[in-house]
Motif scaffolding. Sequence first.
Motif, PDB file in Angstrom:
ATOM      1  N   PRO A 101      60.687  40.168  91.283  1.00 27.15           N
ATOM      2  CA  PRO A 101      62.028  40.068  90.699  1.00 27.15           C
ATOM      3  C   PRO A 101      62.662  41.429  90.452  1.00 27.15           C
ATOM      4  N   LEU A 102      63.979  41.458  90.544  1.00 24.21           N
ATOM      5  CA  LEU A 102      64.775  42.594  90.108  1.00 24.21           C
ATOM      6  C   LEU A 102      65.300  42.327  88.704  1.00 24.21           C
ATOM      7  N   THR A 103      65.611  43.381  87.969  1.00 21.45           N
ATOM      8  CA  THR A 103      66.228  43.203  86.661  1.00 21.45           C
ATOM      9  C   THR A 103      67.640  42.646  86.841  1.00 21.45           C
ATOM     10  N   PRO A 104      68.193  41.989  85.805  1.00 23.64           N
ATOM     11  CA  PRO A 104      69.530  41.390  85.938  1.00 23.64           C
ATOM     12  C   PRO A 104      70.628  42.386  86.309  1.00 23.64           C
ATOM     13  N   LYS A 105      70.479  43.649  85.923  1.00 25.49           N
ATOM     14  CA  LYS A 105      71.515  44.637  86.220  1.00 25.49           C
ATOM     15  C   LYS A 105      71.389  45.212  87.626  1.00 25.49           C
ATOM     16  N   SER A 106      70.364  44.864  88.351  1.00 29.72           N
ATOM     17  CA  SER A 106      70.157  45.396  89.698  1.00 29.72           C
ATOM     18  C   SER A 106      70.999  44.608  90.697  1.00 29.72           C
ATOM     19  N   ARG A 107      71.968  45.273  91.326  1.00 30.69           N
ATOM     20  CA  ARG A 107      72.856  44.625  92.299  1.00 30.69           C
ATOM     21  C   ARG A 107      72.468  45.054  93.699  1.00 30.69           C
ATOM     22  N   ILE A 108      71.628  44.229  94.328  1.00 30.50           N
ATOM     23  CA  ILE A 108      71.155  44.550  95.677  1.00 30.50           C
ATOM     24  C   ILE A 108      72.298  44.520  96.683  1.00 30.50           C
ATOM     25  N   ASP A 109      73.352  43.757  96.390  1.00 32.79           N
ATOM     26  CA  ASP A 109      74.484  43.636  97.311  1.00 32.79           C
ATOM     27  C   ASP A 109      75.438  44.825  97.228  1.00 32.79           C
ATOM     28  N   GLU A 110      75.191  45.765  96.305  1.00 34.57           N
ATOM     29  CA  GLU A 110      76.066  46.933  96.168  1.00 34.57           C
ATOM     30  C   GLU A 110      75.339  48.244  96.436  1.00 34.57           C
ATOM     31  N   PHE A 111      74.068  48.159  96.808  1.00 28.76           N
ATOM     32  CA  PHE A 111      73.280  49.376  97.001  1.00 28.76           C
ATOM     33  C   PHE A 111      73.387  49.809  98.458  1.00 28.76           C
ATOM     34  N   VAL A 112      74.285  50.738  98.735  1.00 31.07           N
ATOM     35  CA  VAL A 112      74.527  51.197 100.108  1.00 31.07           C
ATOM     36  C   VAL A 112      74.488  52.718 100.170  1.00 31.07           C
ATOM     37  N   LEU A 113      74.236  53.217 101.365  1.00 35.45           N
ATOM     38  CA  LEU A 113      74.306  54.641 101.652  1.00 35.45           C
ATOM     39  C   LEU A 113      75.625  54.925 102.356  1.00 35.45           C
ATOM     40  N   GLN A 114      76.363  55.905 101.857  1.00 30.37           N
ATOM     41  CA  GLN A 114      77.638  56.251 102.456  1.00 30.37           C
ATOM     42  C   GLN A 114      77.444  57.258 103.585  1.00 30.37           C
ATOM     43  N   PRO A 115      78.331  57.267 104.592  1.00 33.40           N
ATOM     44  CA  PRO A 115      78.234  58.302 105.628  1.00 33.40           C
ATOM     45  C   PRO A 115      78.298  59.693 104.998  1.00 33.40           C
ATOM     46  N   GLY A 116      77.415  60.579 105.446  1.00 30.34           N
ATOM     47  CA  GLY A 116      77.366  61.916 104.873  1.00 30.34           C
ATOM     48  C   GLY A 116      76.121  62.109 104.032  1.00 30.34           C
ATOM     49  N   LEU A 117      76.228  62.972 103.038  1.00 33.87           N
ATOM     50  CA  LEU A 117      75.082  63.326 102.216  1.00 33.87           C
ATOM     51  C   LEU A 117      74.950  62.366 101.034  1.00 33.87           C
ATOM     52  N   ASN A 118      73.766  61.796 100.864  1.00 29.12           N
ATOM     53  CA  ASN A 118      73.460  60.894  99.758  1.00 29.12           C
ATOM     54  C   ASN A 118      72.242  61.441  99.009  1.00 29.12           C
ATOM     55  N   GLU A 119      72.224  61.213  97.693  1.00 28.23           N
ATOM     56  CA  GLU A 119      71.050  61.589  96.915  1.00 28.23           C
ATOM     57  C   GLU A 119      70.447  60.343  96.285  1.00 28.23           C
ATOM     58  N   LEU A 120      69.141  60.161  96.479  1.00 29.86           N
ATOM     59  CA  LEU A 120      68.390  59.092  95.830  1.00 29.86           C
ATOM     60  C   LEU A 120      67.375  59.707  94.871  1.00 29.86           C
ATOM     61  N   GLN A 121      67.247  59.106  93.708  1.00 34.21           N
ATOM     62  CA  GLN A 121      66.196  59.459  92.764  1.00 34.21           C
ATOM     63  C   GLN A 121      65.444  58.190  92.399  1.00 34.21           C
ATOM     64  N   TRP A 122      64.158  58.341  92.111  1.00 32.15           N
ATOM     65  CA  TRP A 122      63.423  57.159  91.695  1.00 32.15           C
ATOM     66  C   TRP A 122      62.372  57.530  90.663  1.00 32.15           C
ATOM     67  N   THR A 123      62.104  56.571  89.794  1.00 35.59           N
ATOM     68  CA  THR A 123      61.130  56.740  88.731  1.00 35.59           C
ATOM     69  C   THR A 123      60.232  55.519  88.683  1.00 35.59           C
ATOM     70  N   ALA A 124      59.051  55.687  88.119  1.00 37.96           N
ATOM     71  CA  ALA A 124      58.101  54.587  87.948  1.00 37.96           C
ATOM     72  C   ALA A 124      57.004  55.074  87.008  1.00 37.96           C
ATOM     73  N   THR A 125      56.217  54.136  86.509  1.00 38.70           N
ATOM     74  CA  THR A 125      55.054  54.481  85.706  1.00 38.70           C
ATOM     75  C   THR A 125      53.873  54.695  86.643  1.00 38.70           C
TER      76      THR A 125
END
Length: 298
Positions: A255-279
């Motif tokens: 499951p994803l958390t309720p605030k996670s919008r998989i339908d809005e997570f896109v990469l735009q043409p050009g430079l993108n930055e992703l960060q991620w965290t976890a335990t």
Amino acid sequence: MSTPAELADWQHELGGVLIGAGTDVQVRAIEGLGQPPVRTSDVEPPSEDGLWIGRDYYGGRTIRIDAAIRVIGQPGGVLDRLAALQDMADTPAVRGAGGTTMDLRLKFPGRPARTVRGRLRKLEPDLTQMVHGFAPLDIEFQAQDHLFYDDTTGTTSIPLGLLTSGGLTFPLMFPFTIAGDPRAVGRPGFLEVAGTAPAWPVLRVNGPCANPTITHVASGRALTVQTTLAAGEWVEVDTRPGWRTVLRDNGGAAPLTPKSRIDEFVLQPGLNELQWTATDPTLTSTLAVTWWPTYKAL
């Protein structure tokens, strides 16, 4: 993932079968490569002239190919080519589940090969001249969207806890240069995305870790997966329209958390930055990102 075959100009590939220039399947014309069908939400106002222009949505483009099989003096060869063209469309991998597709690859002069994803909807031969090894052929391919995709994917791997790289080493030696462009130092969270349209990524987190959160920095959109992964386990978030799944290596869902919008997570043409965290006390888990550069037009 196998490397696609190299295509010459005016040569195309339908379900793994070469057609067009230099093949036994001549292509006379292709329709449906311009503006795709539009679903409008226009409204005619009551008791008033004009039209209220609403939001437009693109449908999946329909590509029609006017072709002919030509294997002179080989009537059986006509049927062989016909069987090969419909083979991929008849596999369980394509028609056995909702959302699954096959590829139509197109190669025109001045452009690299572009891929359209969809299904074969019509393959109708005229066999009246088959005895001469000739058969006109009507092909209709229904794409799942209006976009064109690169043959090859973009990929990167981002380790956990590494937000930047570089820094200063003392003693300093003058003159020195500070690179303001993250591309200059190869920072792992930065992705250079080709194309002219947003690309939907596939995100795979490899354990050991718990509750990974992946953030697209510019937009602030984030996806948090509520799961715990042991070493060797993974969870994959597929954001592509028609898929949009969150699956673990054992085939189960996460499951994803309720605030996670998989339908809005896109990469735009050009430079993108992703960060991620976890335990992850070991700091050995990684995030693998895969995307297909996407184009609005050929």
